[in-house]
Write a protein that holds these residues in place. Structure first.
Motif, short mmCIF file in Angstrom:
data_model
loop_
_atom_site.label_atom_id
_atom_site.label_comp_id
_atom_site.label_asym_id
_atom_site.label_seq_id
_atom_site.Cartn_x
_atom_site.Cartn_y
_atom_site.Cartn_z
N ARG A 75 1.06 -5.91 -3.58
CA ARG A 75 -0.21 -5.67 -4.27
C ARG A 75 -0.88 -4.40 -3.75
O ARG A 75 -1.50 -3.65 -4.50
N MET B 146 4.34 -12.07 -5.70
CA MET B 146 3.27 -11.08 -5.51
C MET B 146 2.74 -11.08 -4.07
O MET B 146 1.57 -11.38 -3.81
N ASP C 9 -6.24 -3.78 -12.05
CA ASP C 9 -5.58 -4.99 -12.56
C ASP C 9 -6.56 -5.98 -13.18
O ASP C 9 -6.29 -6.54 -14.25
#
Length: 369
Positions: free
Chosen positions: A50, A45, A160
């Motif tokens: 992101r 990630m 998220d």
């Protein structure tokens, strides 16, 4: 002596911003190097990934707005394409949950990639169908509440932290969340793709969404071990369907929309003659309300005009069934004798199944002494 740094192009800036932390593809070798690169990105990630993920709502919104533009331009077959697109999102979502129904291996890269795909599909479906429900809603009416609810679901699906806290970690909320998305998507697809009346679409979508949640989103074995469990679950699905039936006025009749509505003296060549918004008492003995309703090709729906005087119903006119596919909308009208006197007359356009399509109004002022 110093020299100015060359100005980077917009593309170079975007590439640097969204590519920060991403490993070069050259670091991975073999036939499946792209797969290994993707697995590494999902596992680690990096910051650029992101940032890129936050653009998902915009990516999903663009085709929806484009389809709405084409609809208004008169492309009659676009509703079928929209339905297939929404159905494709739903199919992907269901397949992922079917393959990922267990709780084992949730920390694996494959499971994480599957979770990303699920969240993307959820957000994509919501962002795609939300503009159509907004188009069908009547502001300052109860059916705007359904859009507020869909908007809240869209925020959760595309944020998220909220998605993780409210959906992933809470089984009950997860059931409501997924069931709501299934219902809203199916309730949009059936009228567009199959020409189904909205009232039947609500009932069938409610039942199917409950069963889909059980079969795909939560295929826990305890449901099948005891008949009592299944009976309770089916009772719950029936209760939700009944609640939606009695609360159907809260749901916009997507994809129907009141394109134009006005009071007028009459109708000439299927167009309103001498439209008005205000009149003096005695100026006219009766008024005509003209409405044009947009509906996709193949859709047939009953239409009712409800006349109100200062909020109280005074007349209800059944106008038969509209037929979709006309660029200018399905045009229909009703007449009412203005025996109630001065006040505000409001004409509400309803489907025969009890969903508000839109409304219009005009004022009758007292005669001067």
């Amino acid at each position: 002596m110093t020299t100015d740094r060359p100005t980077r192009t917009l593309w170079a800036r975007l590439k640097a911003h969204y590519g920060e932390g991403l490993p070069p593809l050259a670091d991975f070798r073999g036939v499946f190097k792209h797969v290994r690169w993707l697995m590494y990105v999902v596992r680690t990630m990096p910051l650029g990934f992101r940032r890129l993920w936050k653009l998902q709502p915009i990516v999903a919104l663009v085709p929806s707005l484009f389809c709405i533009f084409l609809l208004r331009a008169g492309f009659e077959y676009i509703p079928v394409a929209m339905a297939f697109l929404a159905g494709a999102f739903l199919f992907i979502l269901l397949r992922i949950y079917r393959l990922n129904g267990g709780e084992d291996g949730r920390d694996s890269t494959a499971a994480r990639l599957s979770d990303f795909a699920v969240q993307y599909a959820l957000g994509g479906v919501l962002v795609f169908i939300l503009p159509f429900y907004l188009e069908s809603a009547t502001f300052f009416s109860w059916n705007i509440a359904f859009n507020v609810y869909l908007l809240a679901l869209t925020v959760v699906a595309n944020w998220d932290a909220l998605y993780l806290a409210l959906v992933v970690r809470r089984p009950l909320w997860r059931t409501v969340f997924h069931g709501s998305i299934f219902f809203a998507t199916l309730n949009f697809i059936f009228p567009v793709l199959l020409g189904m009346r909205n009232v039947w679409s609500i009932l069938i979508s409610a039942g199917l969404s409950g069963l889909l949640v059980l079969a795909f989103a939560h295929p826990e074995r305890w449901l099948w071990r005891r008949p009592k469990n299944m009976a309770l679950v089916l009772f719950g699905v029936a209760a939700v369907a009944a609640a939606l039936w009695f609360g159907r006025a809260l749901i916009p009749p997507a994809p129907l929309k009141l394109v134009y509505g006005t009071a007028c003296d009459g109708v000439e060549q299927r167009k309103p003659a001498l439209p008005f918004e205000r009149m003096t008492e005695g100026e006219r003995s009766r008024a005509t309300f003209f409405s044009a309703i947009f509906a996709p090709m193949g859709l047939k729906e009953g239409v009712v005009h409800v006349w109100r005087h200062d909020g109280e119903p005074v007349s209800e006119v059944d106008l038969g069934s509209l037929t979709g596919g006309r660029e200018e909308g399905f045009r229909t009208w009703s007449r009412h004798t203005l025996r109630e006197g001065p006040g505000r007359y409001t004409v509400e356009v309803w489907t025969a199944g009890g969903q508000l399509v839109g409304r219009g109004s005009f004022d009758v002022t007292p005669k001067a002494e």
